[in-house]
Design a protein around this motif. Sequence first.
Motif, mmCIF file in Angstrom:
data_model
loop_
_atom_site.group_PDB
_atom_site.id
_atom_site.type_symbol
_atom_site.label_atom_id
_atom_site.label_comp_id
_atom_site.label_asym_id
_atom_site.label_seq_id
_atom_site.Cartn_x
_atom_site.Cartn_y
_atom_site.Cartn_z
ATOM 1 N N ILE A 131 1.535 8.865 9.935
ATOM 2 C CA ILE A 131 0.335 8.982 9.103
ATOM 3 C C ILE A 131 -0.572 7.772 9.306
ATOM 4 O O ILE A 131 -1.802 7.891 9.423
ATOM 5 N N ILE A 132 0.026 6.590 9.333
ATOM 6 C CA ILE A 132 -0.756 5.355 9.500
ATOM 7 C C ILE A 132 -1.490 5.373 10.849
ATOM 8 O O ILE A 132 -2.676 5.023 10.940
ATOM 9 N N ALA A 133 -0.798 5.797 11.908
ATOM 10 C CA ALA A 133 -1.438 5.883 13.222
ATOM 11 C C ALA A 133 -2.582 6.892 13.220
ATOM 12 O O ALA A 133 -3.651 6.648 13.794
ATOM 13 N N ASP A 134 -2.378 8.014 12.548
ATOM 14 C CA ASP A 134 -3.439 9.021 12.453
ATOM 15 C C ASP A 134 -4.667 8.457 11.739
ATOM 16 O O ASP A 134 -5.804 8.745 12.117
ATOM 17 N N ILE A 135 -4.431 7.648 10.697
ATOM 18 C CA ILE A 135 -5.533 7.025 9.970
ATOM 19 C C ILE A 135 -6.331 6.123 10.897
ATOM 20 O O ILE A 135 -7.567 6.118 10.891
ATOM 21 N N ILE A 142 0.855 -1.190 0.000
ATOM 22 C CA ILE A 142 0.000 0.000 0.000
ATOM 23 C C ILE A 142 0.891 1.239 0.000
ATOM 24 O O ILE A 142 1.716 1.418 0.903
ATOM 25 N N ILE A 143 0.710 2.082 -0.996
ATOM 26 C CA ILE A 143 1.563 3.257 -1.172
ATOM 27 C C ILE A 143 0.680 4.461 -1.455
ATOM 28 O O ILE A 143 -0.239 4.383 -2.282
ATOM 29 N N GLY A 144 0.956 5.590 -0.788
ATOM 30 C CA GLY A 144 0.191 6.784 -1.118
ATOM 31 C C GLY A 144 0.130 7.803 -0.005
ATOM 32 O O GLY A 144 0.749 7.655 1.054
ATOM 33 N N GLY A 145 -0.622 8.873 -0.275
ATOM 34 C CA GLY A 145 -0.917 9.873 0.732
ATOM 35 C C GLY A 145 -1.969 9.374 1.695
ATOM 36 O O GLY A 145 -2.506 8.263 1.542
ATOM 37 N N PRO A 146 -2.339 10.179 2.695
ATOM 38 C CA PRO A 146 -3.269 9.719 3.736
ATOM 39 C C PRO A 146 -4.588 9.163 3.209
ATOM 40 O O PRO A 146 -5.026 8.103 3.659
ATOM 41 N N ALA A 147 -5.212 9.830 2.265
ATOM 42 C CA ALA A 147 -6.519 9.364 1.769
ATOM 43 C C ALA A 147 -6.390 8.036 1.037
ATOM 44 O O ALA A 147 -7.202 7.120 1.226
ATOM 45 N N GLU A 148 -5.374 7.917 0.203
ATOM 46 C CA GLU A 148 -5.153 6.688 -0.558
ATOM 47 C C GLU A 148 -4.847 5.524 0.371
ATOM 48 O O GLU A 148 -5.394 4.416 0.218
ATOM 49 N N VAL A 149 -3.981 5.745 1.343
ATOM 50 C CA VAL A 149 -3.595 4.687 2.284
ATOM 51 C C VAL A 149 -4.788 4.260 3.131
ATOM 52 O O VAL A 149 -5.005 3.061 3.362
ATOM 53 N N LYS A 150 -5.588 5.214 3.576
ATOM 54 C CA LYS A 150 -6.754 4.861 4.386
ATOM 55 C C LYS A 150 -7.723 3.983 3.605
ATOM 56 O O LYS A 150 -8.212 2.959 4.122
ATOM 57 N N ALA A 151 -7.998 4.356 2.371
ATOM 58 C CA ALA A 151 -8.928 3.580 1.554
ATOM 59 C C ALA A 151 -8.406 2.165 1.315
ATOM 60 O O ALA A 151 -9.162 1.185 1.403
ATOM 61 N N LYS A 152 -7.118 2.035 1.031
ATOM 62 C CA LYS A 152 -6.548 0.719 0.749
ATOM 63 C C LYS A 152 -6.445 -0.135 2.011
ATOM 64 O O LYS A 152 -6.642 -1.348 1.958
#
Length: 333
Positions: free
Chosen positions: A326-330, A285-295
């Motif tokens: 970022i992952i923790a924030d998601i 999974i690669i991307g900015g916050p929105a992309e990572v959250k969706a994936k």
Amino acid sequence: MAKHLKDTKYSVLNLSPVVQGGTVEESFRNSIDLARHAEKWGYNRFWLAEHHNIEGVASSATAVLIGYIAGGTKTIRVGSGGIMLPNHSSLVIAEQFGTLESLYPGRIDLGLGRAPGTDQLTARALRRNISSGEDFPEQLAELRNYFKPSGNVRNHVRAIPGEGLDVPIWLLGSSGFSARLAGELGLPFAFAAHFSPANTIPALELYRSSFKPGVLDEPYAMVGVTVIAADTDQKAQRLATSHYQKFLDLVRGAPTKLKPPVDDMEQIWTPREKAMVNEQLSSTIIGGPAEVKAKLEDFVKTTQADEIMVNGETFEHADRLRSFEIIADIWNN
């Protein structure tokens, strides 16, 4: 009932990567720094993996490094993802993890794998007698016996420390063998989807269908996945080229230290190599916050994992910290 991201715990898998131009000492300092941040950001576990004879991986003396990480943190669980049991005497592992559990009670996990985590020459140097892994169930039973109270002593051999301690044992796998065994023994199971994506769902289904109450009353599956997050999709894609180069080197049979990111992978790999790397890393999974959250949300729905263990290696330590933040924030928002 379908699981969602908010229903799962999140953890860290770390190999203490050594980067080009860097040193092992720097890698260890980066690992403890990441662990302290992960603890602050709410990660559940921080696991280290046993690999040998790989220039870019510094976590070979896994139990020693677990002690360093546990000693430098306060609450996060620390463990092995995993100890490759065929490389070791079961007694030695019981004593090592009995020592760790005695030093850091209630915080140590013992994840076990049946692969050597290295090539055959190195495996021979580690253990002399090469094991194919077929005797893994017997080794596992022996190890578990060493943790039982003294009334279960056999042949007058005891693990001290270790005896009578409750060290949670996990089985790790990238195929069906350990999935079935974990299910039959009622143990928690961790699957390496980050490098064996095609086997993920079959192994998880096998684990759940073969599960019998044992240590656990219900199955508990943790799934490993590589996530490289950044503030923008474009930056994340560029940072991920270090990860692609790492697996490209493995495909070429020449693993080395983690390389800096590049602007264009097309200048480095052949079409065949690109296909091989992308197939092995298809769960990444690669991307900015929105992309990572969706994936991540989709990944949890697909796997129905109880816990996600995130692996994410970037060349610069600051980028690695930002990715895990970022992952923790998601997860928390």
